[in-house]
Scaffold this motif. Sequence first.
Motif, short mmCIF file in Angstrom:
data_model
loop_
_atom_site.label_atom_id
_atom_site.label_comp_id
_atom_site.label_asym_id
_atom_site.label_seq_id
_atom_site.Cartn_x
_atom_site.Cartn_y
_atom_site.Cartn_z
N LEU A 44 4.10 5.93 3.81
CA LEU A 44 3.55 4.47 3.89
C LEU A 44 4.06 3.63 2.42
CD1 LEU A 44 -0.01 5.23 5.40
CD2 LEU A 44 1.43 4.14 6.41
N ASN A 45 3.52 4.29 1.39
CA ASN A 45 4.18 4.06 0.55
C ASN A 45 5.40 3.19 0.39
OD1 ASN A 45 1.59 4.57 -0.61
ND2 ASN A 45 2.06 5.56 -2.24
N ILE A 46 5.99 4.24 0.87
CA ILE A 46 7.90 3.99 0.53
C ILE A 46 7.99 2.98 1.79
CG2 ILE A 46 9.93 4.65 0.98
CD1 ILE A 46 8.98 7.46 0.15
N MET A 47 7.82 3.25 3.41
CA MET A 47 7.65 1.97 4.44
C MET A 47 7.29 0.81 3.64
SD MET A 47 9.90 3.94 5.76
CE MET A 47 10.19 2.88 7.33
N ARG A 48 6.20 0.14 3.80
CA ARG A 48 5.67 -0.63 3.05
C ARG A 48 6.47 -1.10 2.42
NH1 ARG A 48 2.76 -2.59 6.68
NH2 ARG A 48 1.05 -0.85 6.33
N HIS A 89 4.42 -8.28 -4.59
CA HIS A 89 4.79 -7.88 -3.91
C HIS A 89 5.18 -5.87 -4.22
CE1 HIS A 89 4.55 -9.84 -0.28
NE2 HIS A 89 5.08 -10.81 -0.99
N GLY A 90 5.69 -6.24 -5.50
CA GLY A 90 6.06 -5.10 -6.08
C GLY A 90 5.24 -4.28 -6.37
N PHE A 91 4.28 -5.06 -7.40
CA PHE A 91 2.59 -5.01 -7.97
C PHE A 91 2.27 -3.79 -7.33
CE2 PHE A 91 -1.70 -5.01 -9.08
CZ PHE A 91 -1.41 -4.46 -9.74
N VAL A 92 2.29 -4.16 -5.52
CA VAL A 92 0.98 -3.79 -5.02
C VAL A 92 1.79 -2.66 -4.29
CG1 VAL A 92 -0.69 -5.86 -5.27
CG2 VAL A 92 1.30 -6.10 -3.31
N THR A 93 2.80 -2.47 -3.90
CA THR A 93 3.05 -2.06 -3.18
C THR A 93 3.77 -0.64 -3.41
OG1 THR A 93 5.32 -3.14 -2.78
CG2 THR A 93 4.07 -3.31 -0.97
N ASP A 118 20.11 2.45 -4.11
CA ASP A 118 19.46 2.91 -2.40
C ASP A 118 18.06 3.35 -3.42
OD1 ASP A 118 21.03 2.30 -1.60
OD2 ASP A 118 21.87 3.63 -1.05
N VAL A 119 17.63 3.57 -4.34
CA VAL A 119 16.20 5.16 -4.41
C VAL A 119 14.97 3.96 -4.73
CG1 VAL A 119 14.86 5.63 -6.48
CG2 VAL A 119 17.59 6.69 -5.72
N ASP A 120 13.76 3.98 -3.40
CA ASP A 120 12.46 3.24 -3.40
C ASP A 120 11.95 2.95 -4.26
OD1 ASP A 120 12.26 2.50 -0.01
OD2 ASP A 120 12.87 4.36 -0.56
N ILE A 121 11.73 1.92 -5.15
CA ILE A 121 10.91 1.40 -6.80
C ILE A 121 9.59 2.86 -6.14
CG2 ILE A 121 9.66 -0.39 -5.20
CD1 ILE A 121 9.99 0.51 -9.18
#
Length: 717
Positions: free
Chosen positions: A567-571, A473-477, A619-622
């Motif tokens: 979209l990237n952040i929220m996905r 999941h982390g790889f593709v999002t 909290d920083v998004d990946i």
Amino acid sequence: MPPVFLLAFRISVYGQLEILVYLDESETDFHSPKSVINVDDREFKLSRRDIMRVLDNSMRRVEEMRRKELRAVLLTKNPNPEGSEFIENMKIKMGFVSTMAADSLKNLMHQHRKTKKHKIAQYLHSLDLNHTVMGSECPYNYDPNKNDRTCRLDNPYREIDGFCNNLKYPYRGTSHYPAQRFIPADYGDGLNEPRRSIRGEELPNGRIISNSVLPSTTKDHSTVTNMMMVFGQLMDHEFALASSPTGFMFGKLKCCDPKNVVHPLCMNVNFPKNDKFFSQFRLTCMEMVRSLPAIDVDCRFGPRNQNNEVTSYIDASPIYGSTQEVGNRLRSFSMGELKIQQNPTNPRLKPLMPIANISNSMQCEIRSGPFKCFAAGDTRANENSLLIVIHTLFVREHNRIAQGLQIINPQWDDERLYQEARKIVGAEIQHICFKEFLPILIGQNNLKKFGLELKDTGYFIGYNPETDASVDHGFVTAAFRFGHSLINKDMFRITNQSSSMSTLSLKKDFFQPQHVYRDIPPEGMDPLLRGIFYQHAQNMDNHVVEDVRNHLFQLPHEKFGMDLMVLNIMRAREQGVPSYNEWREYCGLTRYRNWNDMKGHVILSAIDGMRAVYKNVNDVDIFVGGISEIILKNNGEKESDGILGPTFSCMIGNQFRNFRYGDRYWYENENSKFISHAFQPKQLQEIRKVRLSRVICDNSDSIDLISINVFIEPSFE
């Protein structure tokens, strides 16, 4: 003796999904270890009555959704549907039942006692449905005595949907198979709600983050060409497509409509009132639709999962498709070739991909005139002209190889010619990816670290059936969305070996196939193709051009589109992908304790932007953290000679290691107890000669001068 809890699904005579629950009536509560968890030194139990009520309510709710909210994404008309579309929709329905039942059981636990979210997930995942009637209905349990398809060691060609690539786990990596997780899911409630802050609060608005941390500026990369972005997008479509009813203007579900505010798939993003761009159009909301839930691969309750609609393997699926139905639609069934169409603007030019009869994009569906969208193995092929160009190259390459094979082997029939050409094209894409693309992306040091260096001679002997090639999941999002930083706002079109040049604006090119049909007569698509390997990509950093931050998928008559960064952040959040700091820890990197710890590791302007919107460094998004990293050298972290920072390099390195070591049909493999379809040594050596530049020369109309490595700045000295 503990009671027996049996769960099964079946299709009713009306074509509806039914749930069957069987319970041993001799006991009131579940007392087996699989149904009891110790919560703060107290034993928590669920009664069979609770389980029955939850399952019954969940099933009723799913059937109601099937008729109403999910009408646009699930089959409802045909009571006896057949084929992979029906199988996929059954998986979606089962995913909704599983997700809703787990959510209801979580609420019961909260009523009993406030329970930590990881405890809830642990408890529900302990309810192993494989020991129930559900075990025989699980879509990922393979029984050769009941299954129509048989795993064959001697099958020389991949199944188009990836089935039985892994003989031990036949469904692993197939199309419509759940993505895996390198790190356990981090949902806000432990099961279903998008990730929240470490304090349990809602994370910052995605558009505010985009404005603060990912501004719209342009700066060319010093050496990398636009081919890194274009080939990278093709590769992304090779192995990832989340099941989702697409949003914005082109989907059937309108989440910004007030009546859909509580729709179970809606996750729309509100624009801040002072947004400098969208406020001028009085826009207050951006459409965002959640990925459809999938039943867990182990058929257990637990955190929400999502299907990958395409095969995870690097198998040229954007060219050939990920289901037999799509694959057959693309074949001519003559001489092993794929369908093509004559270029309507100049019949003397090489052919183009065929016209799509059915499109997943309204931009294509409403198009008038002769320039229709193209049919390809992936539904996203028409997103931009450069992607269409790279697709077209490999369709032509397939037919070129099929024609050559027919001359050498006139006795071969259509099926043999098609499969052999498909096998070679798949091998070429694997080789180009690992030989030319990855060394620039993550660097030679990381290639060595993750076991990704190709062999110059002989065979690779690293295949391991226990290696799961399914995407993470982390790889593709997040990690493999690095290419969004490389995107240019204008695309070069170069004629006659640089004698003249024009540009094409990206925001005017989304789903506009006419630019490929009639780019610059009489040269066809060659000016666009030539521009890809002459033009530099944008710098790899936290800056993103406005064409994808404000104009993504913009319609020709509109002045605005979507924000790809949002979209990237929220996905990632809605799929439960953990934070940037969690991924750094996974990769063996230093975990940041505060904002000052980021200095020297993250671009300073990005640190300032993060500090302004996030309350805590954890909290920083990946995606936000990974795209903002500096390429570190000799400062305590391992040196990189690629274009990515250490976290994304690690995530990508791990995933591509799985792609290679977990693929029974990997092109370098030798025959063994698992493999009986290897290339002959001389064949393998010929594949090792392939470069993307060679594919371009063989399949363009008039390009006769090109650098050997089209991913870096050309030099003809």
